[in-house]
Structures are given as C-alpha cells and as structure tokens.
Design a protein around this motif. Structure first.
Motif, PDB file in Angstrom:
ATOM      1  N   MET A  79       0.830  -1.205   0.000  1.00  0.00           N
ATOM      2  CA  MET A  79       0.000   0.000   0.000  1.00  0.00           C
ATOM      3  C   MET A  79       0.868   1.260   0.000  1.00  0.00           C
ATOM      4  SD  MET A  79      -3.246  -0.561  -0.219  1.00  0.00           S
ATOM      5  CE  MET A  79      -3.820   1.056   0.301  1.00  0.00           C
ATOM      6  N   LEU A  82       2.373   1.700  -3.549  1.00  0.00           N
ATOM      7  CA  LEU A  82       1.388   2.071  -4.555  1.00  0.00           C
ATOM      8  C   LEU A  82       0.894   3.505  -4.365  1.00  0.00           C
ATOM      9  CD1 LEU A  82      -0.647  -1.260  -4.624  1.00  0.00           C
ATOM     10  CD2 LEU A  82       0.733  -0.336  -6.503  1.00  0.00           C
ATOM     11  N   ILE A  83       0.708   3.908  -3.113  1.00  0.00           N
ATOM     12  CA  ILE A  83       0.247   5.281  -2.850  1.00  0.00           C
ATOM     13  C   ILE A  83       1.326   6.291  -3.209  1.00  0.00           C
ATOM     14  CG2 ILE A  83      -0.422   6.901  -1.037  1.00  0.00           C
ATOM     15  CD1 ILE A  83      -1.797   4.553   0.383  1.00  0.00           C
ATOM     16  N   ILE A  88      -1.841   3.657  -7.328  1.00  0.00           N
ATOM     17  CA  ILE A  88      -2.899   2.968  -6.595  1.00  0.00           C
ATOM     18  C   ILE A  88      -4.233   3.015  -7.328  1.00  0.00           C
ATOM     19  CG2 ILE A  88      -3.520   5.020  -5.262  1.00  0.00           C
ATOM     20  CD1 ILE A  88      -3.369   1.472  -3.832  1.00  0.00           C
ATOM     21  N   GLN A  89      -4.907   1.861  -7.390  1.00  0.00           N
ATOM     22  CA  GLN A  89      -6.248   1.746  -7.955  1.00  0.00           C
ATOM     23  C   GLN A  89      -7.076   0.852  -7.031  1.00  0.00           C
ATOM     24  OE1 GLN A  89      -6.532   0.882 -12.206  1.00  0.00           O
ATOM     25  NE2 GLN A  89      -4.375   1.492 -12.465  1.00  0.00           N
ATOM     26  N   HIS A  92      -6.234  -2.828  -6.784  1.00  0.00           N
ATOM     27  CA  HIS A  92      -5.048  -3.104  -5.960  1.00  0.00           C
ATOM     28  C   HIS A  92      -5.460  -3.289  -4.498  1.00  0.00           C
ATOM     29  CE1 HIS A  92      -2.573  -0.684  -9.088  1.00  0.00           C
ATOM     30  NE2 HIS A  92      -2.398  -1.980  -9.302  1.00  0.00           N
ATOM     31  N   ILE A  93      -6.320  -2.390  -4.031  1.00  0.00           N
ATOM     32  CA  ILE A  93      -6.745  -2.420  -2.630  1.00  0.00           C
ATOM     33  C   ILE A  93      -7.537  -3.689  -2.338  1.00  0.00           C
ATOM     34  CG2 ILE A  93      -8.091  -1.231  -0.855  1.00  0.00           C
ATOM     35  CD1 ILE A  93      -7.479   1.387  -2.301  1.00  0.00           C
ATOM     36  N   GLY A 156       0.470   7.243   2.904  1.00  0.00           N
ATOM     37  CA  GLY A 156       1.568   6.428   2.373  1.00  0.00           C
ATOM     38  C   GLY A 156       2.640   6.157   3.411  1.00  0.00           C
TER      39      GLY A 156
END
Length: 268
Positions: A79, A82-83, A88-89, A92-93, A156
């Motif tokens: 996380m 990606l952030i 990030i999408q 992904h989460i 992040g």
C-alpha cells in the motif's frame, strides 16, 4: 514473547484498519465501496477459517504464525509503495485486502493453539484473558498513532509505520520456543468433521459461536463506517476520525481487564 508478539501484531492490525478505511473512503468517495473492501477482508476468514484450525492442529504453529505475519507485512508495504508511486487503484486495494484477510485467517487459530501449548490446561483461562487484552488493548493507542501519522505525513508513510510495527512483532515471534511436533495422521477432512461434530454436541460452544457471530455481523461493521461519519457528518479530519475509532476500544479494554482480573473465577 508470544504475548508481546500478539501485542505488536494487534497494534499493527488496528493501525492498518484505521489508515486503510480512511484512505479507501478518500479515494472512492463511496461508502458502498468501503464496505466492499471490508467484506473482502472477511471472505478468507469465512471460507478458510475452519480449515485453518486444521492447519494449526497438524503443522508447526510458530512457523504458521510466521508465514501469516509475512503475508500481513506485505500488505502495508504494498500500500505504501502504490500510494507514494501514484499507481494505486481500487483493484489493488481489493487484492491487498484479500491477502490481509488470508493472513488473519491463518494467524488467529495458530496463535491461540500456540498459547495453549505455552501455558497448558491449568493456565488456559487466565492466558486467554491476557490474550484478549493483548488483542484489543492496542486499539486505542494504535488508532491515535495512525490518525496522527495520517494528519502529519499522509497515508503512504503511515503504512510504512504499520509495516515497521508488524516487523517488530515478527521478530518477537522468532523468539517463541518451538512447540512439540504434531503427530496426528488423521485426514484433514475427517479432522474438520470431528471438530464440527464436537461443537454441534456442546451447547456452551454453540452459544459462544452464536454470540461471536452476532457480534461480528451486527457490531463490528460500525467501525468501517466511521470514516463516513467523521468526514461527512462531523466534518473532522484523520485525527478526529482516529479519536472516534479509539473511543470504540475503551469498552473492549475495560472488559478485557475485568476478565483478566477475575483469575480462575468459575463462571468466567
């Protein structure tokens, strides 16, 4: 070491929830999608929970916990990357939430079984109370730390703090004495059916399962909605949200301390 490991694992878990749920709502602006991400975290526990109990009975419990913690450590690291990289999408989460839920489903049965290995039958009652204290006690401080980090440095870097907490807990797990090897050669399916049959024939266990399930279904989801309440109704930011989250842990901490103080009280 097991108690300290559980304390750090729990603190990281609560911090992760606080940061993740706030970030998901900020990203999606949708309470429904926040609910989807939360539901995905529970899917592995629902589908794999009984089987993970079988795993805890048949394999090295300390190694099982270590593997589960490595899975959970990967979540905040992914996380944070990606952030901070801007990639990030939502999908992904969802994947990260699934991995996190799998780690929890694997960790909890093995951790509680290892607790019994450490203290034996005589000390199980008090040990379980202290275990609950280690699981729910860090909620207050963990939530406040997570909120403060989000307020000051953003989600992040806050996830890196979560990862560091997981890492310390993982290091402590390596110091736990290795439990005796399991020698059960019963098939996994038969083992599972025996466990379900035992629960079915025990009215006390059935009642406890009912209470636990009812609490998880009708009680815990309010925490997931706290980002919506904090931002859209009360108009507060990450710190105000984390204070609301921490307040939910006051009752849990009080109950855990009360149970732990009862000692071997028969009607506990």
């Amino acid at each position: 070491y097991l108690w300290l490991s559980t304390l750090l694992w729990s603190a990281a878990r609560w911090m992760e929830r606080v940061v993740l749920w706030w970030y998901v709502y900020q990203l999606t602006e949708s309470a429904f999608l926040l609910g989807v991400v939360t539901a995905v975290q529970w899917v592995p526990l629902l589908l794999l929970g009984p089987w993970m109990g079988v795993v805890a009975d048949r394999f090295d419990r300390r190694r099982t916990i270590i593997f589960a913690q490595v899975l959970m450590l990967a979540v905040p690291l992914a996380m944070a990357y990606l952030i901070l990289s801007g990639q990030i999408q939502l999908w992904h989460i969802i994947i990260v939430a699934l991995v996190s839920g799998t780690g929890v489903a694997l960790d909890q049965p093995a951790r509680q079984a290892l607790l019994y290995d450490q203290v034996g039958r005589e000390g199980a009652m008090n040990a379980q109370a202290l275990y609950r204290l280690a699981r729910h006690g860090p909620l207050i401080l963990g939530a406040l730390i997570a909120g403060g980090l989000m307020q000051q440095i953003g989600p992040g870097p806050a996830f890196f703090a979560v990862a560091a907490t997981y890492l310390i807990g993982l290091a402590l797990t390596f110091l736990i004495p290795t439990p005796p090897k399991m020698s059960d050669i019963t098939s996994a399916w038969k083992h599972l059916l025996e466990g379900l049959s035992y629960i079915k024939g025990n009215r006390i266990l059935l009642a406890l399962f009912g209470v636990e399930i009812a609490g998880d279904i009708f009680g815990l989801p309010f925490q997931m909605l706290l980002p919506v309440l904090a931002r859209d109704v009360l108009g507060v930011g990450p710190m105000g949200y984390s204070i609301l989250f921490a307040a939910s842990g006051v009752g849990e901490l009080g109950a855990a301390l009360t149970i732990a103080s009862l000692g071997d009280f028969k009607a506990k």
